[in-house]
Design a protein around this motif. Structure first.
Motif, mmCIF file in Angstrom:
data_model
loop_
_atom_site.group_PDB
_atom_site.id
_atom_site.type_symbol
_atom_site.label_atom_id
_atom_site.label_comp_id
_atom_site.label_asym_id
_atom_site.label_seq_id
_atom_site.Cartn_x
_atom_site.Cartn_y
_atom_site.Cartn_z
ATOM 1 N N VAL A 1 7.753 5.557 8.763
ATOM 2 C CA VAL A 1 7.013 4.488 9.468
ATOM 3 C C VAL A 1 7.592 3.084 9.091
ATOM 4 O O VAL A 1 7.680 2.832 8.199
ATOM 5 N N ALA A 2 7.668 2.431 10.160
ATOM 6 C CA ALA A 2 8.356 0.965 9.956
ATOM 7 C C ALA A 2 7.101 0.256 9.120
ATOM 8 O O ALA A 2 6.055 0.460 9.257
ATOM 9 N N GLU A 3 7.730 -0.763 8.552
ATOM 10 C CA GLU A 3 6.884 -1.675 7.690
ATOM 11 C C GLU A 3 5.877 -2.354 8.393
ATOM 12 O O GLU A 3 4.723 -2.755 7.927
ATOM 13 N N LEU B 1 -0.066 10.898 11.017
ATOM 14 C CA LEU B 1 -0.668 10.769 12.433
ATOM 15 C C LEU B 1 0.532 10.977 13.252
ATOM 16 O O LEU B 1 0.815 11.252 14.297
ATOM 17 N N ASN B 2 1.614 9.892 12.699
ATOM 18 C CA ASN B 2 2.796 9.720 13.413
ATOM 19 C C ASN B 2 3.692 11.029 13.315
ATOM 20 O O ASN B 2 4.431 11.603 14.305
ATOM 21 N N VAL C 1 -2.635 4.577 4.761
ATOM 22 C CA VAL C 1 -0.948 4.321 5.058
ATOM 23 C C VAL C 1 -0.610 5.755 5.271
ATOM 24 O O VAL C 1 0.034 6.241 6.085
ATOM 25 N N LEU C 2 -1.196 6.602 4.369
ATOM 26 C CA LEU C 2 -0.738 8.109 4.245
ATOM 27 C C LEU C 2 -1.395 8.828 5.343
ATOM 28 O O LEU C 2 -0.789 9.566 6.298
ATOM 29 N N ALA C 3 -2.596 8.482 6.225
ATOM 30 C CA ALA C 3 -3.229 8.908 7.449
ATOM 31 C C ALA C 3 -2.355 8.652 8.483
ATOM 32 O O ALA C 3 -2.222 9.498 9.378
ATOM 33 N N ALA D 1 1.005 -1.156 -0.144
ATOM 34 C CA ALA D 1 0.022 0.027 -0.085
ATOM 35 C C ALA D 1 0.894 1.288 -0.150
ATOM 36 O O ALA D 1 0.617 2.246 -0.631
ATOM 37 N N ALA D 2 1.978 1.268 0.674
ATOM 38 C CA ALA D 2 2.828 2.401 0.749
ATOM 39 C C ALA D 2 3.681 2.788 -0.721
ATOM 40 O O ALA D 2 3.749 3.833 -1.100
ATOM 41 N N LEU D 3 4.051 1.678 -1.183
ATOM 42 C CA LEU D 3 4.592 1.862 -2.883
ATOM 43 C C LEU D 3 3.278 2.305 -3.789
ATOM 44 O O LEU D 3 3.798 3.107 -4.627
ATOM 45 N N ARG D 4 2.337 1.677 -3.740
ATOM 46 C CA ARG D 4 1.136 2.212 -4.314
ATOM 47 C C ARG D 4 0.856 3.752 -4.030
ATOM 48 O O ARG D 4 0.671 4.480 -5.040
#
Length: 326
Positions: free
Chosen positions: A133-135, A185-186, A179-181, A110-113
Motif C-alpha cells: 500500500v502506498a504511503e 482490504l487492498n 493501517v493493517l485493515a 502508523a505502518a512502522l509501529r
C-alpha cells in the motif's frame, strides 16, 4: 539607507543587508526576480533601497516552500498592483500539499509501529502486506473491485452514490490497526471473491438493466440507512420500515408485488447469493473508532435486514403450520 553617493549598493552590500549569500542574490537577479537598478562602470550590479524589501519578500515566500515559478507570479502581480489573488492561491495550494505530506507521514508512522510491534515471526509477512500500500494510500483498487462487481448497465450516478458508502477513505491520522485493515482490504480486492477469476455477482444483478439497477440500489441505500440507525441503537433484527424498504427494492427491480410468497422466495435467494463478508469486516475496522462500537456498513446492515426477513418468514410459516391455522 545606503551610504553611497548615488543611493545604490553593490551585490555584496545587498546580501549583507538582507542576511543572504551573494550567490542567492545573483540567482534571483539572473532569474529576473530581483531587478538591478544599474551597473557600475566596471560592470558590477547595483541595487536600489527597494531591493532589500523585495529580497526579504522573496526569502519569505521561498521559506514557505513556494517554488520559484510561484514566487515570480506573486511578484509580477505585486508589480502590476494586483489584489493578492495569486499569493492567496499559492498559499492555499501549499497548504494542500503540506496536508497531503503530513497525511503520508502519519500513515508511514502508523505502518512502522505496526511492523515494530508485531511478533518477530510475523514481521516479514506484515511488512510485505503493508508495503503493498502506498504511503499516500489510494482507494483505486477498491473502486475497481466494485465497478466490476456492480451491474454492468448500472447508471453512472448510481455507481458513484454506491461507491461513496462502500469504499472507505483511509483515515488521515490512522492507528496501526487501521493501517493493517486497509492493507488487508487492498489484498482482498486484488483477488476474485469466487476464486474462479471473476467477481462474484448476486442473483439480482442478472435481471437488472439500467433502470432496474438504479431502482435496486436507491432502495437498498434507503433501507441500509434505516437499518444502520437500528444497529447504532443496538436494535435486534425485526420487521419495520427498514425491512419493508429492503424487500420493496427487490420487488421493484423484478416488477412484482411484495407478498408473503415473494418474501419466502427472496430470503432463499439472498441466502445463497455470493458473500463478501470479509470486505465489510475490514471496512468496519478501517472506519471504527478506538473502543467504540463497529460503524454500520452496507454489509452489516444487509445482514441485519436479511436476518429480520428470515425471522419474519419463519414466523409466518410457523403460524401457517400450527394446528388449526387456516
Amino acid at each position: 539607507m545606503f551610504s553611497s553617493h548615488d543611493g545604490l549598493c553593490t551585490i555584496g552590500e545587498l546580501a549583507g543587508y538582507a542576511g543572504v549569500s551573494v550567490k542567492a542574490v545573483r540567482f534571483y537577479s539572473d532569474g529576473g526576480l530581483l531587478p538591478e537598478a544599474s551597473r557600475s562602470a566596471g560592470g558590477h550590479r547595483r541595487y536600489g533601497p527597494e531591493a532589500v524589501e523585495r529580497l526579504a519578500l522573496i526569502r519569505s515566500l521561498r521559506g514557505l516552500g513556494l517554488p520559484v515559478a510561484e514566487v515570480r507570479r506573486i511578484l509580477d502581480e505585486q508589480d502590476a498592483g494586483g489584489t493578492g489573488d495569486v499569493l492567496e492561491g499559492a498559499v492555499a495550494g501549499r497548504l494542500r500539499t503540506l496536508g497531503a505530506e503530513l497525511r503520508a507521514l502519519r500513515w508511514r508512522e502508523a505502518a512502522l509501529r505496526l511492523v515494530r510491534d508485531c511478533p518477530p515471526a510475523e514481521r516479514a509477512a506484515r511488512l510485505r502486506l503493508v508495503g503493498a500500500v502506498a504511503e499516500a494510500p489510494s482507494t483505486a483498487p477498491l473502486v475497481r473491485f466494485w465497478r466490476a462487481w456492480l451491474p454492468a448497465r448500472m447508471p453512472a450516478r448510481s455507481v458513484v452514490a454506491f461507491l461513496e458508502v462502500a469504499v472507505p477513505q483511509p483515515p488521515e491520522d490512522p492507528r496501526p490497526a487501521q493501517v493493517l485493515a486497509f492493507a488487508r482490504l487492498n489484498a482482498f480486492v486484488s483477488r476474485s471473491c469466487d476464486g474462479r477469476g471473476g467477481p462474484c455477482q448476486p442473483g439480482a444483478h442478472e435481471a437488472a438493466g439500467a433502470r432496474e439497477s438504479a431502482v435496486l440500489y436507491a432502495g437498498l441505500a434507503t433501507a441500509y440507512d434505516l437499518a444502520g440507525e437500528e444497529l447504532r441503537r443496538g436494535g435486534v433484527p425485526r420487521p419495520g420500515e427498514a425491512l419493508d424498504g429492503f424487500v420493496d427494492a427487490y420487488a421493484s427491480t423484478y416488477g412484482i408485488r411484495d407478498t408473503p410468497s415473494f418474501r419466502r422466495r427472496l430470503v432463499g435467494q439472498l441466502a445463497v447469493d455470493p458473500r463478501i463478508d470479509r470486505y465489510w469486516e475490514l471496512t468496519a475496522e478501517v472506519l471504527g473508532a478506538p473502543d467504540g462500537p463497529p460503524e454500520p456498513t452496507p454489509g452489516s446492515t444487509h445482514d441485519w435486514l436479511l436476518e429480520a426477513l428470515g425471522a419474519q418468514v419463519s414466523a409466518v410459516c410457523g403460524e401457517a403450520a400450527a394446528p388449526g391455522a387456516r
